[in-house]
Write a protein that holds these residues in place. Structure first.
Motif, PDB file in Angstrom:
ATOM      1  N   LEU A  31       0.830  -1.202   0.000  1.00 57.31           N
ATOM      2  CA  LEU A  31       0.000   0.000   0.000  1.00 57.31           C
ATOM      3  C   LEU A  31       0.866   1.254   0.000  1.00 57.31           C
ATOM      4  O   LEU A  31       1.931   1.294   0.619  1.00 57.31           O
ATOM      5  N   ARG A  34      -1.292   7.008   1.176  1.00 55.14           N
ATOM      6  CA  ARG A  34      -2.705   7.378   1.220  1.00 55.14           C
ATOM      7  C   ARG A  34      -3.575   6.178   1.589  1.00 55.14           C
ATOM      8  O   ARG A  34      -4.509   6.281   2.386  1.00 55.14           O
ATOM      9  N   GLU A  35      -3.264   5.040   0.974  1.00 53.70           N
ATOM     10  CA  GLU A  35      -4.040   3.829   1.247  1.00 53.70           C
ATOM     11  C   GLU A  35      -3.799   3.328   2.665  1.00 53.70           C
ATOM     12  O   GLU A  35      -4.728   2.846   3.320  1.00 53.70           O
ATOM     13  N   ALA A  66     -10.548   0.427   0.372  1.00 51.62           N
ATOM     14  CA  ALA A  66      -9.149   0.842   0.273  1.00 51.62           C
ATOM     15  C   ALA A  66      -8.309  -0.257  -0.366  1.00 51.62           C
ATOM     16  O   ALA A  66      -7.442   0.011  -1.216  1.00 51.62           O
ATOM     17  N   ALA A  70      -6.348  -0.051  -4.022  1.00 53.15           N
ATOM     18  CA  ALA A  70      -4.935  -0.384  -4.171  1.00 53.15           C
ATOM     19  C   ALA A  70      -4.745  -1.435  -5.258  1.00 53.15           C
ATOM     20  O   ALA A  70      -3.815  -1.353  -6.073  1.00 53.15           O
TER      21      ALA A  70
END
Length: 105
Positions: A31, A34-35, A66, A70
């Motif tokens: 990730l 942000r994720e 999320a 990704a």
């Protein structure tokens, strides 16, 4: 634009494929920042709601979203890398063909 560029792209393709497989196995290291923040935020919200005896389905959905984002990002990155690799291979083939056709005979 030779074999070095194609090898570089091959390395990036292998790395991105490895990240995508790890993400599909449930690992979180691929990730981006942000994720990771979105996951942490959803985890914190879910923990808070769980501690208070409330429903945590919203937080679970946020974590799934999320993860899906990704996965989509990595898939798009992999597609772009494959396209760029194909473009380089095509250009190299055209250059070889032009070089062969411009012989001295």
């Amino acid at each position: 634009m030779g074999n070095a560029d194609i090898r570089r792209l091959d390395r990036e393709i292998r790395a991105t494929t490895k990240k995508l497989e790890a993400l599909r196995r449930g690992e979180r290291w691929p990730l981006n920042g942000r994720e990771r923040r979105a996951m942490a935020r959803a985890l914190a919200a879910g923990s808070y709601r769980y501690a208070r005896g409330r429903d945590t389905s919203g937080a679970e959905e946020q974590m799934d979203a999320a993860g899906s984002a990704a996965e989509m990002r990595l898939t798009a990155e992999l597609t772009a890398l494959h396209g760029e690799r194909q473009r380089l291979i095509t250009e190299a083939a055209r250059a070889r063909a032009a070089k062969k056709s411009s012989g001295w005979w």
